[in-house]
Motif scaffolding. Structure first.
Motif, mmCIF file in Angstrom:
data_model
loop_
_atom_site.group_PDB
_atom_site.id
_atom_site.type_symbol
_atom_site.label_atom_id
_atom_site.label_comp_id
_atom_site.label_asym_id
_atom_site.label_seq_id
_atom_site.Cartn_x
_atom_site.Cartn_y
_atom_site.Cartn_z
ATOM 1 N N THR A 71 -1.376 22.713 -7.325
ATOM 2 C CA THR A 71 -0.495 22.550 -8.494
ATOM 3 C C THR A 71 -0.830 21.278 -9.254
ATOM 4 O O THR A 71 -0.846 21.267 -10.480
ATOM 5 N N HIS A 72 -1.055 20.188 -8.524
ATOM 6 C CA HIS A 72 -1.215 18.882 -9.184
ATOM 7 C C HIS A 72 -2.666 18.409 -9.233
ATOM 8 O O HIS A 72 -2.917 17.275 -9.642
ATOM 9 N N ASN A 73 -3.586 19.251 -8.773
ATOM 10 C CA ASN A 73 -5.013 18.904 -8.784
ATOM 11 C C ASN A 73 -5.236 17.502 -8.188
ATOM 12 O O ASN A 73 -5.749 16.597 -8.853
ATOM 13 N N CYS A 74 -4.774 17.331 -6.953
ATOM 14 C CA CYS A 74 -4.816 15.985 -6.364
ATOM 15 C C CYS A 74 -5.387 16.025 -4.947
ATOM 16 O O CYS A 74 -5.654 17.088 -4.392
ATOM 17 N N SER A 75 -5.561 14.833 -4.367
ATOM 18 C CA SER A 75 -6.100 14.684 -3.008
ATOM 19 C C SER A 75 -5.082 15.194 -1.984
ATOM 20 O O SER A 75 -3.900 15.364 -2.296
ATOM 21 N N LEU A 76 -5.564 15.339 -0.730
ATOM 22 C CA LEU A 76 -4.639 15.733 0.343
ATOM 23 C C LEU A 76 -3.541 14.690 0.513
ATOM 24 O O LEU A 76 -2.389 15.018 0.793
ATOM 25 N N ARG A 77 -3.883 13.384 0.327
ATOM 26 C CA ARG A 77 -2.845 12.355 0.483
ATOM 27 C C ARG A 77 -1.754 12.546 -0.577
ATOM 28 O O ARG A 77 -0.568 12.555 -0.262
ATOM 29 N N MET A 78 -2.177 12.748 -1.817
ATOM 30 C CA MET A 78 -1.159 12.919 -2.861
ATOM 31 C C MET A 78 -0.456 14.277 -2.718
ATOM 32 O O MET A 78 0.714 14.408 -3.053
ATOM 33 N N GLY A 79 -1.173 15.278 -2.178
ATOM 34 C CA GLY A 79 -0.522 16.566 -1.901
ATOM 35 C C GLY A 79 0.617 16.371 -0.908
ATOM 36 O O GLY A 79 1.727 16.885 -1.083
ATOM 37 N N ALA A 80 0.347 15.578 0.144
ATOM 38 C CA ALA A 80 1.374 15.329 1.166
ATOM 39 C C ALA A 80 2.501 14.462 0.599
ATOM 40 O O ALA A 80 3.691 14.739 0.808
ATOM 41 N N PHE A 81 2.134 13.406 -0.124
ATOM 42 C CA PHE A 81 3.174 12.523 -0.685
ATOM 43 C C PHE A 81 4.055 13.281 -1.686
ATOM 44 O O PHE A 81 5.278 13.156 -1.654
ATOM 45 N N THR A 82 3.442 14.053 -2.587
ATOM 46 C CA THR A 82 4.275 14.763 -3.576
ATOM 47 C C THR A 82 5.178 15.771 -2.868
ATOM 48 O O THR A 82 6.344 15.936 -3.245
ATOM 49 N N LEU A 83 4.645 16.424 -1.825
ATOM 50 C CA LEU A 83 5.469 17.383 -1.075
ATOM 51 C C LEU A 83 6.685 16.680 -0.462
ATOM 52 O O LEU A 83 7.833 17.121 -0.627
ATOM 53 N N GLY A 84 6.437 15.593 0.241
ATOM 54 C CA GLY A 84 7.520 14.879 0.920
ATOM 55 C C GLY A 84 8.501 14.259 -0.062
ATOM 56 O O GLY A 84 9.722 14.420 0.067
ATOM 57 N N VAL A 85 7.963 13.555 -1.057
ATOM 58 C CA VAL A 85 8.839 12.852 -2.006
ATOM 59 C C VAL A 85 9.686 13.872 -2.776
ATOM 60 O O VAL A 85 10.889 13.662 -2.987
ATOM 61 N N ALA B 44 0.827 -1.208 0.000
ATOM 62 C CA ALA B 44 0.000 0.000 0.000
ATOM 63 C C ALA B 44 0.866 1.264 0.000
ATOM 64 O O ALA B 44 0.616 2.206 -0.757
ATOM 65 N N THR B 45 1.910 1.263 0.830
ATOM 66 C CA THR B 45 2.769 2.447 0.926
ATOM 67 C C THR B 45 3.532 2.653 -0.380
ATOM 68 O O THR B 45 3.649 3.777 -0.881
ATOM 69 N N ASN B 46 4.038 1.550 -0.936
ATOM 70 C CA ASN B 46 4.746 1.646 -2.219
ATOM 71 C C ASN B 46 3.820 2.194 -3.302
ATOM 72 O O ASN B 46 4.243 2.996 -4.150
ATOM 73 N N ARG B 47 2.568 1.766 -3.266
ATOM 74 C CA ARG B 47 1.632 2.214 -4.293
ATOM 75 C C ARG B 47 1.427 3.740 -4.200
ATOM 76 O O ARG B 47 1.444 4.445 -5.213
ATOM 77 N N ASN B 48 1.265 4.245 -2.972
ATOM 78 C CA ASN B 48 1.109 5.693 -2.801
ATOM 79 C C ASN B 48 2.365 6.436 -3.251
ATOM 80 O O ASN B 48 2.290 7.481 -3.894
ATOM 81 N N PHE B 49 3.534 5.881 -2.898
ATOM 82 C CA PHE B 49 4.788 6.526 -3.301
ATOM 83 C C PHE B 49 4.896 6.587 -4.830
ATOM 84 O O PHE B 49 5.216 7.628 -5.412
ATOM 85 N N ARG B 50 4.608 5.461 -5.491
ATOM 86 C CA ARG B 50 4.761 5.420 -6.965
ATOM 87 C C ARG B 50 3.771 6.364 -7.642
ATOM 88 O O ARG B 50 4.088 7.005 -8.639
ATOM 89 N N HIS B 51 2.574 6.470 -7.074
ATOM 90 C CA HIS B 51 1.587 7.411 -7.604
ATOM 91 C C HIS B 51 2.147 8.840 -7.519
ATOM 92 O O HIS B 51 2.110 9.605 -8.490
ATOM 93 N N ALA B 52 2.728 9.183 -6.360
ATOM 94 C CA ALA B 52 3.309 10.530 -6.190
ATOM 95 C C ALA B 52 4.476 10.734 -7.149
ATOM 96 O O ALA B 52 4.622 11.808 -7.764
ATOM 97 N N ALA B 53 5.310 9.699 -7.308
ATOM 98 C CA ALA B 53 6.472 9.815 -8.203
ATOM 99 C C ALA B 53 6.016 10.080 -9.637
ATOM 100 O O ALA B 53 6.626 10.869 -10.364
#
Ligand code: NAI
Ligand code: AKG
Length: 411
Positions: free
Chosen positions: A383-397, A6-15
């Motif tokens: 910027t990326h028109n995404c959910s809060l989860r993807m907002g946080a993941f893209t920020l961190g990654v 699950a975590t890898n999937r979120n990371f790859r989506h952000a990447a």
């Protein structure tokens, strides 16, 4: 779904959203170091018993690795790996100068006496002491561990390396712990909730809350909600669940537990089936216990409008999709529970400075960091028109990727 998948999937989506180079993407997923150690201790009756301990150090591009140590029967290397990775993105979201790590021992701390827990913690520390350190990897409490556990690690580590208060955070105040650290994760959860609700013109006092887990994080989150006039209408822990549509008196419940009582026996609410807690009618649901509790089997029945992920990885991606389609707003773990590691950072800074801050200063700084991180996440969402989860993941990654490239990853 397995926590690591699950975590890898979120990371790859952000990447993918960030358009990260594939080689860099793959390399960011591989942990820096995985430590697995055998910890054998004599029980109080003299019989020997063996446990397996893990410390997974995920990434150190932005600074020393940081993350808690969990004592729980279900600790396994995949879960610790996922939690270590989440720490890397979390410290980057909070913008504190750390990487990510996590540790754990597969044991049930409730079945061990205090002296058995002390021996287990000391043996674990002996096995990992040369791979942690103030500028290398700094453990802290997580599920099943607390300030006393950190005191034993500090003491054992210091036998090898000299007095080293900054080798752990979340330790007792008398050993250099920070004022406010014990309450920090729960308080940070409430600061994050306030920031989110303000977006919808609402405040904590307008809302009803359901909280799963009444340990460190759940109890302090509940107390801060109660003190702001929010109604906590149901709470659970490992012993059971209670509900009260008029609101549970959280200060009285904390006092009852401090006096040795169990949540199940508390008279200020009616017993309910713990399995119904996550789908109980409320405005805000706050999971504060285990991972993966919101999944495809129960997500469709959730009634809350907002979910605040105080636990690590409480929502698996299938549930995420179902909940998002229903319009439920989810404040993701790598932001929502970052208050703990943020005050751990303040503790480490105070230890290095040899200076103690007062609690008001700690809480003011925590609020500043949580408010700033929320704004940074919202900017990524825009910027990326995404959910809060993807907002946080893209920020961190993105922050970790930038640090990695600046350090010369291609060399
Ligand atoms: N302690 C910290 O500073 C931080 C903790 N977290 C996360 O928050 C969560 C809780 O951690 P802590 O409060 O520190 O742990 P804790 O050990 O203090 O409390 C855990 C609570 O969960 C309850 N619980 C366990 N199994 C349960 C079940 N099946 N149903 C309902 N309740 C159950 C326990 O009875 C206890 O009340 C974990 O996911 C942890 O990784 C995240 C960031 C920081
Ligand atoms: O305080 C810390 O260093 C780590 C807390 C933690 O384990 C977490 O945020 O999940």
């Amino acid at each position: 779904m397995n926590a690591l998948t699950a975590t890898n999937r979120n990371f790859r989506h952000a990447a993918r959203i960030l358009g990260l180079d594939t080689k860099l993407e793959n390399s960011l997923l591989i942990p820096f170091r995985e430590i697995k150690v055998e910890c054998t201790i004599p029980k109080d009756d003299g019989t020997l018993v063996s446990y397996v301990g893990f410390r997974i150090q995920h990434d150190n591009a932005r600074g020393p690795m940081k993350g808690g140590i969990r004592y729980h029967p279900e600790v396994d290397p995949d879960e610790v790996n996922a939690l270590a990775q989440l720490m890397t993105w979390k410290t980057a979201v909070a913008d504190i100068p750390y990487g990510g790590a996590k540790g754990g021992i597969g044991c049930n701390p409730m079945d061990l006496t205090v002296s058995e827990l002390e021996r287990l913690t000391r043996v674990f520390t002996q096995k990992i002491h040369d791979l942690i350190g103030t500028q290398r990897d700094v453990p802290a409490p997580d599920m099943g561990t607390n300030a006393q556990t950190m005191a034993w690690i500090l003491d054992e580590y210091s036998k090898f390396h000299g007095h080293s208060p900054a080798v752990v955070t979340g330790k007792p105040i008398d050993l250099g712990g920070s004022l406010g650290r014990e309450a920090a994760t729960g308080l940070g959860v409430v600061y994050g909730t306030e920031a989110l609700l303000a977006e919808y013109g609402k405040s904590v006092s307008d809302m009803t809350f359901v909280i799963q887990g009444f340990g460190n994080v759940g109890s302090w989150a509940a107390k801060n909600i109660f003190d702001r006039g929010g109604k906590v209408i149901a709470v659970s822990d490992i012993t059971g669940a209670i509900k009260n549509s008029n609101g549970i008196d959280i200060r009285a419940l904390m006092k009852h537990k401090e006096g040795g009582g169990t949540l199940k026996d508390f008279q200020g609410g009616d017993a309910m089936d713990p399995n119904d807690l996550l789908v109980h009618q409320c405005d805000v649901l706050i999971p504060c216990a285990l991972g993966g509790v919101l999944n495809k089997d129960n997500a469709g029945d959730v009634k809350a409008k907002y979910i605040i992920e105080a636990a690590n990885h409480p929502t698996d991606p299938e549930a995420d999709e179902i909940l998002s389609k229903k319009g439920v707003v989810i404040l993701p773990d790598i932001y929502a529970n970052a208050g703990g590691v943020t005050v751990s950072y303040f503790e480490w800074v105070q230890n290095i400075q040899g200076f103690m801050w007062d609690e008001d200063q700690v809480n003011r700084e925590l609020n500043k960091y949580m408010t700033k991180a929320f704004g940074d996440i919202k900017a990524m969402c825009k910027t990326h028109n995404c959910s809060l989860r993807m907002g946080a993941f893209t920020l961190g990654v993105n922050r970790v990727a930038r640090a990695t490239l600046l350090r010369g990853w291609e060399a």
